[in-house]
Write a protein that holds these residues in place. Structure first.
Motif, PDB file in Angstrom:
ATOM      1  N   ALA A   8       0.844   1.751  -1.670  1.00 55.25           N
ATOM      2  CA  ALA A   8      -0.132   2.832  -1.546  1.00 55.25           C
ATOM      3  C   ALA A   8      -0.010   3.841  -2.672  1.00 55.25           C
ATOM      4  CB  ALA A   8       0.035   3.527  -0.190  1.00 55.25           C
ATOM      5  N   ASP A   9       1.203   3.983  -3.243  1.00 53.82           N
ATOM      6  CA  ASP A   9       1.413   4.982  -4.287  1.00 53.82           C
ATOM      7  C   ASP A   9       1.317   4.400  -5.703  1.00 53.82           C
ATOM      8  OD1 ASP A   9       3.697   3.460  -4.175  1.00 53.82           O
ATOM      9  OD2 ASP A   9       5.102   5.149  -4.206  1.00 53.82           O
ATOM     10  N   GLY A  13      -3.883   1.817  -8.271  1.00 48.15           N
ATOM     11  CA  GLY A  13      -4.413   1.323  -7.007  1.00 48.15           C
ATOM     12  C   GLY A  13      -5.932   1.381  -6.971  1.00 48.15           C
ATOM     13  N   HIS A  15      -7.853   3.537  -5.895  1.00 45.64           N
ATOM     14  CA  HIS A  15      -8.413   4.849  -6.214  1.00 45.64           C
ATOM     15  C   HIS A  15      -8.633   5.010  -7.719  1.00 45.64           C
ATOM     16  CE1 HIS A  15      -4.030   4.754  -5.748  1.00 45.64           C
ATOM     17  NE2 HIS A  15      -4.014   5.408  -6.896  1.00 45.64           N
ATOM     18  N   ASP A 400      -6.425  11.910  -1.525  1.00 45.73           N
ATOM     19  CA  ASP A 400      -5.498  11.653  -0.412  1.00 45.73           C
ATOM     20  C   ASP A 400      -4.048  11.525  -0.862  1.00 45.73           C
ATOM     21  OD1 ASP A 400      -7.736  11.505   1.355  1.00 45.73           O
ATOM     22  OD2 ASP A 400      -8.069   9.436   0.716  1.00 45.73           O
ATOM     23  N   SER A 402      -2.849  10.431  -3.669  1.00 43.18           N
ATOM     24  CA  SER A 402      -2.550   9.322  -4.577  1.00 43.18           C
ATOM     25  C   SER A 402      -2.346   9.847  -5.998  1.00 43.18           C
ATOM     26  CB  SER A 402      -3.692   8.296  -4.551  1.00 43.18           C
ATOM     27  OG  SER A 402      -4.902   8.899  -4.980  1.00 43.18           O
TER      28      SER A 402
END
Length: 417
Positions: A8-9, A13, A15, A400, A402
């Motif tokens: 997720a980080d 990703g 994003h 969010d 990121s």
């Protein structure tokens, strides 16, 4: 959620989804999108998608993406860029697309990255008050650091688009005329004061007709994305030539950019208000008022930059300290009716902050050689020596919590020829 095994980080990703141009062994360069530690061969996925995943009525992304530069995609304009981002996000999140998409994910280790665009015109600005003030104090110690026009307009110069190179390209030490203040006459030879400038580069898409201009509120329609940019600078050549018409041979020999173009859509969460402009700019440069939820039309960017010299991090400039915004730079660039074209590139100018550890050029870091920088191996530098390597890195906040990664912009110095 995504069907990809992606932390997720991860700075690359879903994003982020930056664009670049890549090739693999035995294949031609074409457009790819970085996803984690892979490159998605987007022209092949779009070819499937025209029949299978609902983009048949949209722009012909296959035709744009199978080319060896981003220029055809840049020419499609803002609506197409938005459609493409939304479609790619859907393809990479909905598991129904996994089977046909996964074969087109290529490990990063297996690709060669190329210059991501054919640079149409290249302009470099001078948008940091801290950098401009430092340079003024160094070059004109008995005068005001800033020239009278500096706070009224974004100052820039036209560079040489043909010497913009992708990260990893070596830089040959330039040769030219130089004259120290104590010399009776100029001499000719390799630059002895070779420098860097840590910048962001802004990639322009869409087009305007000659005679038209890009209004500040319309800048987002043309600001496609952002790269890291190193404006290599021969300070001794520059000092002798720059009066009265500005930089020429001291700048035109090489400009390095990172291979991944981070879209301005990916950087929405990184937009911040400018630090303040006084006096108020003329109306065509005057952005809408910033609020707690909206940085206005003349927005800055919260991008954290790192400068590494032969393995030692020597500076961490903050882009949010810049005085002029990218939208203001584009508005000023075109206000006289100069047209913009897909593939235009403009640099922000050196990113420098108020402290020594935030200076984005070695001219400032060493204060023109009077305060040499000590590297981790014990060696000292004021300007670049043959064999030196400089790496620029950057990241920015994403949605969010990121992180948006930019990758690296790398260059090493070769001896003069």
């Amino acid at each position: 959620m995504t069907w990809l095994d992606l932390p997720a980080d991860h700075p690359f990703g879903l994003h982020n989804l930056p664009y670049g141009v890549f090739s693999t062994a035995g294949t031609e360069p074409r457009v790819g999108v970085r996803v984690g530690d892979h490159v998605l061969d987007v022209s092949e996925v779009a070819r499937i998608g025209r029949d299978a995943v609902g983009v048949g009525d949209g722009p012909d992304l296959t035709a744009a993406w199978e080319r060896p530069s981003l220029n055809p995609f840049l020419a499609l304009g803002r609506d197409a860029w938005t459609t493409a981002r939304e479609w790619l996000t859907a393809v990479l999140t909905d598991a129904v697309h996994e089977e046909r998409t996964r074969p087109h994910l290529v490990p990063l280790a297996d690709v060669t990255m190329h210059l991501p665009l054919e640079v149409a015109d290249y302009v470099d600005f001078y948008a940091s008050e801290h950098h401009a003030s430092n340079v003024g104090r160094i070059f004109r110690p008995d005068s005001e650091p800033l020239t009278p026009n500096w706070k009224h307009l974004p100052i820039g110069y036209h560079g040489r688009s043909g010497t913009v190179v992708v990260s990893g390209s070596d830089v040959v030490r330039p040769t030219g005329q130089r004259k120290a203040p104590t010399d009776a006459a100029p001499t000719f030879g390799p630059s002895a004061r070779l420098d860097i400038e840590a910048e962001l580069g802004f990639v322009v898409g869409g087009s305007t007709a000659r005679g038209d201009r890009v209004a500040l509120e319309d800048a987002d329609d043309h600001l496609f994305g952002v790269v890291l940019l190193n404006d290599w600078s021969a300070r001794d050549l520059q000092a002798w030539e720059y009066v009265p018409l500005g930089p020429f041979l001291g700048k035109s020999f090489a400009t390095s950019i990172s291979p991944w173009v981070v879209t301005t859509d990916a950087l929405r969460a990184a937009r911040v208000p400018l630090p303040g402009q006084d006096p108020e700019p003329l109306p065509y440069l005057r952005g809408s008022d910033a609020t707690a939820d909206d940085p206005g039309t003349a927005w800055g960017l919260d991008v954290h930059v790192e400068v590494e010299w032969n393995g030692t991090v020597v500076s961490r400039p903050e882009y949010r300290d810049m005085y002029w915004s990218p939208a203001q730079m584009l508005a000023h660039l075109s206000v006289n009716g100069a047209s913009v074209r897909p593939g235009d590139l403009f640099g922000s100018g050196t990113i420098s902050g108020p402290g020594k550890d935030t200076r984005g050029s070695f001219l400032e870091l060493s204060w023109s050689g009077r305060e040499p920088v000590t590297l981790e191996d014990g060696s000292q530098r004021s300007f670049l020596e043959d064999g030196d390597t400089v790496v620029l890195r950057a990241n920015a906040p994403g949605p969010d919590g990121s992180v948006i990664g930019f990758g690296e912009c790398v260059g090493s110095i070769l001896p003069a020829r």
